[in-house]
Design a protein around this motif. Structure first.
Motif, short mmCIF file in Angstrom:
data_model
loop_
_atom_site.label_atom_id
_atom_site.label_comp_id
_atom_site.label_asym_id
_atom_site.label_seq_id
_atom_site.Cartn_x
_atom_site.Cartn_y
_atom_site.Cartn_z
N GLY A 211 27.65 42.65 43.56
CA GLY A 211 28.62 41.69 43.05
C GLY A 211 29.68 42.37 42.21
N PHE A 212 30.47 41.59 41.52
CA PHE A 212 31.54 42.13 40.69
C PHE A 212 31.88 41.12 39.60
CE2 PHE A 212 33.24 39.97 44.35
CZ PHE A 212 34.25 39.16 43.86
N SER A 213 32.64 41.55 38.61
CA SER A 213 32.93 40.71 37.44
C SER A 213 34.40 40.78 37.05
CB SER A 213 32.08 41.16 36.24
OG SER A 213 30.71 41.06 36.51
N VAL A 214 34.83 39.74 36.36
CA VAL A 214 36.19 39.67 35.80
C VAL A 214 36.09 39.26 34.34
CG1 VAL A 214 37.26 39.11 38.02
CG2 VAL A 214 36.48 37.26 36.51
N PRO A 215 37.10 39.57 33.54
CA PRO A 215 37.07 39.19 32.12
C PRO A 215 37.39 37.71 31.93
CG PRO A 215 39.12 40.30 32.62
CD PRO A 215 38.29 40.38 33.87
N SER A 227 30.66 37.00 36.40
CA SER A 227 30.34 37.73 37.63
C SER A 227 29.96 36.77 38.74
CB SER A 227 29.17 38.69 37.39
OG SER A 227 27.96 37.95 37.24
N THR A 228 30.05 37.25 39.95
CA THR A 228 29.44 36.58 41.08
C THR A 228 28.63 37.62 41.84
OG1 THR A 228 29.79 35.13 42.99
CG2 THR A 228 31.34 36.96 42.74
N SER A 229 27.56 37.16 42.46
CA SER A 229 26.65 38.06 43.16
C SER A 229 26.32 37.49 44.53
CB SER A 229 25.36 38.27 42.37
OG SER A 229 25.62 38.79 41.10
N PHE A 230 25.98 38.39 45.44
CA PHE A 230 25.66 37.96 46.80
C PHE A 230 24.75 39.00 47.44
CE2 PHE A 230 29.88 39.69 46.21
CZ PHE A 230 29.86 40.85 46.98
N LEU A 231 24.08 38.60 48.48
CA LEU A 231 23.18 39.50 49.19
C LEU A 231 23.97 40.51 50.00
CD1 LEU A 231 20.54 36.90 50.45
CD2 LEU A 231 20.24 38.58 48.61
N ILE A 232 23.58 41.77 49.90
CA ILE A 232 24.25 42.83 50.66
C ILE A 232 24.10 42.59 52.16
CG2 ILE A 232 24.19 45.31 51.18
CD1 ILE A 232 23.44 45.78 48.27
N SER A 233 23.01 41.95 52.55
CA SER A 233 22.80 41.65 53.96
C SER A 233 23.79 40.61 54.48
CB SER A 233 21.38 41.14 54.19
OG SER A 233 21.13 39.96 53.44
N ALA A 234 24.40 39.84 53.55
CA ALA A 234 25.36 38.82 53.95
C ALA A 234 26.77 39.38 54.08
CB ALA A 234 25.35 37.67 52.96
N MET A 235 27.13 40.27 53.18
CA MET A 235 28.44 40.92 53.26
C MET A 235 28.47 42.13 52.34
SD MET A 235 30.89 38.17 51.28
CE MET A 235 30.15 37.01 50.12
N SER A 236 29.35 43.05 52.67
CA SER A 236 29.49 44.25 51.86
C SER A 236 30.20 43.93 50.56
CB SER A 236 30.30 45.30 52.63
OG SER A 236 31.64 44.85 52.81
N GLU A 238 32.88 45.33 49.46
CA GLU A 238 34.32 45.29 49.75
C GLU A 238 34.73 43.93 50.32
OE1 GLU A 238 32.22 47.64 50.69
OE2 GLU A 238 32.86 49.28 49.35
N LYS A 239 33.92 43.42 51.25
CA LYS A 239 34.20 42.12 51.84
C LYS A 239 34.06 41.02 50.81
CE LYS A 239 35.13 39.34 55.27
NZ LYS A 239 36.48 39.33 55.90
N GLY A 240 33.08 41.16 49.94
CA GLY A 240 32.88 40.17 48.89
C GLY A 240 34.07 40.08 47.95
#
Length: 264
Positions: A211-215, A227-236, A238-240
């Protein structure tokens, strides 16, 4: 991990205070039974708590009860609960919109602490419940906050991290130039990603989640990170970022407005 062994007397005093608070009116016999402490120890802890103003003794019944001063111990928790309640509807709406959860974290000492999450109890909840702490240098939550701090605050935090012996702060000691480069990259992009090695460790979901985060800002200064998080199996990753970053930034802006108007 704590640097020292717990102070036994402090642990005992807190145990006694918790029992008195739970029972509201407590006798030495009840505290002894629930705490497994010797009666003389219970009495010594009670007298210490009375001296400090956290417990009082009813002269007629001989029972002990908490005083209003104990409310001071929950002040920080109440503030965080207020923030949680304020952010929850917006974060749930974000989850419904994109199909993935989010975490809101604030600085607590020299780590980030999650104060609200929209995660359900499943694989996505690994190590991401409210109250969990996240290292500043290795997690996206920490990096997003640190990168957008004022220069003075950032310098102070990095100095503290560099003085720490914890492995999660090693980069502040061993590679300060690399840390500055990473933070500059976060500022330029507007979002932060986690350290790849840390993210693949067992403490962060065994590499199943990214996942990734913003201020999130309040009064023109960084206040939290989202932050938001997601399964790597669902998308990379970069795509996220490509797919979810606009919605995450929009949600962070909404939270910034809510917090600026209603928090504190």
């Amino acid at each position: 991990m704590a640097s020292f062994e717990p102070v036994t007397s402090v642990v005992r005093a807190l145990t006694v205070l918790r029992i008195v608070n739970d029972l509201d009116f407590a006798s030495i016999k009840q505290i002894h039974k629930l705490s497994k402490l010797h009666r003389s120890t219970v009495l010594r802890m009670l007298e210490t708590l009375m001296h400090e103003g956290y417990v009082t003794r009813d002269e007629q019944s001989g029972m002990y009860r908490p005083t209003g001063k104990t409310l001071l111990l929950s002040r920080g928790f109440d503030e965080k609960r207020q923030l949680s309640q304020l952010a929850s509807p917006t974060m749930l709406a974000f989850r419904e919109r994109i199909g993935w959860p989010s975490d809101l974290a604030i600085l607590d000492g020299h780590e980030m602490m999650i104060v609200e999450t929209s995660r359900e109890y499943n694989i996505m909840a690994i190590n991401h419940q409210a109250g969990v702490r996240a290292p500043l240098l290795l997690t996206s939550l920490g990096r997003a906050y640190l990168a957008f701090c004022t220069p003075a605050k950032q310098e102070k935090l990095l100095a503290t991290l560099a003085a720490s012996s914890r492995s999660v702060n090693a980069a502040a000691r061993n590679d300060p130039a690399g840390v500055q480069k990473m933070l500059e990259d976060v500022r330029q992009k507007g979002y932060a990603i986690p350290d790849p090695d840390f993210n693949s460790s067992s403490s962060s979901g065994s590499g199943l989640i990214t996942g990734f985060s913003v201020p999130v800002f309040c009064g023109g200064e960084v206040f939290a990170s989202l932050s938001t998080s997601f399964l790597i199996s669902a998308m990379s990753l970069e795509k996220g970022v490509e797919t979810l970053l606009p919605a995450l930034k929009e949600t962070a802006d909404t939270l910034s407005e809510l917090i600026s108007k209603n928090y504190g």
